[in-house]
Write a protein that holds these residues in place. Structure first.
Motif, PDB file in Angstrom:
ATOM      1  N   ARG A   1       0.908  -1.069   0.225  1.00 51.46           N
ATOM      2  CA  ARG A   1       0.000  -0.016   0.050  1.00 51.46           C
ATOM      3  C   ARG A   1       0.668   1.274  -0.085  1.00 51.46           C
ATOM      4  O   ARG A   1       0.587   2.178  -0.539  1.00 51.46           O
ATOM      5  N   LEU A   2       1.988   1.239   0.963  1.00 48.60           N
ATOM      6  CA  LEU A   2       2.682   2.297   0.836  1.00 48.60           C
ATOM      7  C   LEU A   2       3.426   2.646  -0.526  1.00 48.60           C
ATOM      8  O   LEU A   2       3.742   3.478  -1.153  1.00 48.60           O
ATOM      9  N   ARG A   3       4.054   1.585  -1.134  1.00 46.40           N
ATOM     10  CA  ARG A   3       4.555   1.588  -2.569  1.00 46.40           C
ATOM     11  C   ARG A   3       3.587   2.301  -3.431  1.00 46.40           C
ATOM     12  O   ARG A   3       3.941   3.110  -4.272  1.00 46.40           O
ATOM     13  N   SER A   4       2.503   1.857  -3.510  1.00 42.89           N
ATOM     14  CA  SER A   4       1.553   2.406  -4.330  1.00 42.89           C
ATOM     15  C   SER A   4       1.112   3.829  -4.375  1.00 42.89           C
ATOM     16  O   SER A   4       1.177   4.778  -5.300  1.00 42.89           O
ATOM     17  N   ALA A   5       1.053   4.278  -2.926  1.00 42.24           N
ATOM     18  CA  ALA A   5       0.775   5.516  -2.463  1.00 42.24           C
ATOM     19  C   ALA A   5       2.013   6.479  -2.945  1.00 42.24           C
ATOM     20  O   ALA A   5       1.794   7.591  -3.443  1.00 42.24           O
ATOM     21  N   LEU A   6       3.062   6.098  -2.481  1.00 43.18           N
ATOM     22  CA  LEU A   6       4.340   6.934  -2.982  1.00 43.18           C
ATOM     23  C   LEU A   6       4.215   7.223  -4.507  1.00 43.18           C
ATOM     24  O   LEU A   6       4.668   8.151  -4.883  1.00 43.18           O
ATOM     25  N   ARG A   7       3.909   6.130  -5.265  1.00 43.00           N
ATOM     26  CA  ARG A   7       4.078   6.146  -6.832  1.00 43.00           C
ATOM     27  C   ARG A   7       2.959   7.327  -7.249  1.00 43.00           C
ATOM     28  O   ARG A   7       3.252   8.353  -8.018  1.00 43.00           O
TER      29      ARG A   7
END
Length: 404
Positions: A240-246
């Motif tokens: 979830r953090l990866r997708s949000a950062l992108r």
């Protein structure tokens, strides 16, 4: 006569839970077989297993014999509430002889006419993982021997359920992590990229990750991160953090602002979560990158003709728990042609029984301005060598190609 009955039930329960044939069964079939045996041995009308969910807040009806509707309808009982919830919270057996809205939260139990219930906790390694309970539609008295015998069954089921959950979580986390790590690093004019990911033998798959993605105007986003924790829970949060950062990287030009937004997201939606993150934005047409660090170790910069150094940029707090939504700062790093930047998670340099400063010095002495694949191989050989990692490791190397 009652004593003879109790002794015989206990003997048959012991035979049931020690049956070698059960060791070959998957959890679903094991639950089906044992619950039906328990229903017959105790002469009851219902037997139900409820397992704690991943958040450890609710018991979920997982298997039943006699009242299968509990499973079909997805019954959930908050820990501490109702009959099963109290068994889990108290971590001890409980008998109730009046089943109704005042004693249980699941209406199926009184609608089916149950008069008495006996529940025992399922415990593994000092942790409650579920509840096993039996019920009768006619009044009866459960003896201490009944309680002890049912606890034997609960202990057997707890071990099986815990082993199955561990295997399932490891497989699911492995698949999730594989799907989230880049299958192929992008091809970028003027830059070479290489990466490594190794799961720790103790923690299994967890929350470490690296990411590389193209941005508008020819820029390149480079991420290294580590969610505190291990296993499937950490891998899910990492995703979830990866997708949000992108998403934030597409909208914001300052890496510090991106991490601020990520901090806000993690603090609001990922309760009790913390992660360290390094985010760099490379301008592929120029000789520099902008970098922001959220509690993460700084990357190593190796420039031809100079000793390798840890980059000097501000290090803000990790993301999560409202640590620093605003006020984060990024730094500008010059990356001349031929220079290599190595980003890594702490699993690369932390090793039990070894001094951290010495290992950081070893890494610094290892990183050289060479092709990234060669650099990654050299770094892993020096820092991991012939001993399995004890923590997850993510390593990402980016080299500014020399001009022809």
């Amino acid at each position: 006569m009652v004593g003879d009955r109790d002794t015989e039930i206990r003997r048959q329960v012991l035979d049931a839970v020690t049956d070698n044939a059960l060791t070959e069964l998957e959890l679903e079939k094991l639950l089906d077989v044992l619950l039906r045996r328990v229903r017959d041995l105790f002469g009851v009308d219902t037997v139900t297993v409820l397992l704690l969910d991943d958040a450890r807040e609710r018991l979920v009806a997982t298997a039943a014999a006699g009242l299968e509707e509990e499973v079909y309808q997805g019954v959930r009982v908050p820990v501490g509430s109702g009959f099963a919830g109290r068994v889990a919270a108290r971590r001890e057996p409980l008998v109730i002889e009046q089943v109704g809205p005042s004693t249980v939260v699941n209406p199926l139990l009184w609608e089916r006419g149950l008069q008495v219930l006996l529940g025992v906790p399922m415990v593994v390694g000092g942790q409650v993982i579920g509840v096993l309970h039996i019920g009768s539609t006619v009044p009866r008295r459960f003896t201490d021997s009944d309680i002890g015998s049912l606890q034997l069954v609960a202990d057997r089921l707890a071990l099986a359920a815990n082993a199955y959950r561990s295997r399932s979580e490891r497989a699911a986390a492995t698949m999730l992590q594989a799907s989230l790590l880049p299958a192929h690093l992008p091809t970028v004019p003027g830059w070479e990229l290489a990466a490594r990911y190794v799961s720790g033998t103790d923690s299994g798959v967890g929350g470490d990750w690296y990411d590389v993605f193209p941005l508008p105007d020819g820029r390149l986003g480079v991420v290294i991160g580590d969610v505190v924790g291990s296993g499937l829970a950490a891998a899910v949060v990492m995703g979830r953090l990866r997708s949000a950062l992108r998403a934030y990287a597409l909208e914001l030009d300052d890496p510090a602002e991106v991490l601020g937004r990520l901090d806000r997201k993690a603090s609001h939606f990922e309760h009790n979560t913390m992660a360290t993150v390094g985010y760099a934005m490379i301008d592929t047409d120029l000789q520099h990158l902008r970098l922001a660090l959220a509690g993460h170790l700084p990357p190593v910069l190796a420039v031809p003709g100079r000793p390798a150094v840890y980059v000097d940029v501000p290090v803000g707090p990790p993301v999560g728990q409202w640590l620093a939504i605003e006020g984060r700062r990024s730094g500008r790093i010059e990356v001349p042609p031929g220079a290599l930047v190595a980003l890594f998670t702490d699993g690369l340099v932390e090793r039990r029984g070894e001094d951290l400063d010495e290992r950081l010095d070893r890494l610094l002495a290892t990183v050289a301005p060479e092709p990234p694949e060669v650099a990654c191989a050299r770094i892993m050989s020096a820092m991991v060598g012939t001993r399995a990692a004890t923590d997850d490791i993510a390593l990402l190397a980016a080299r500014h190609q020399p001009e022809n």
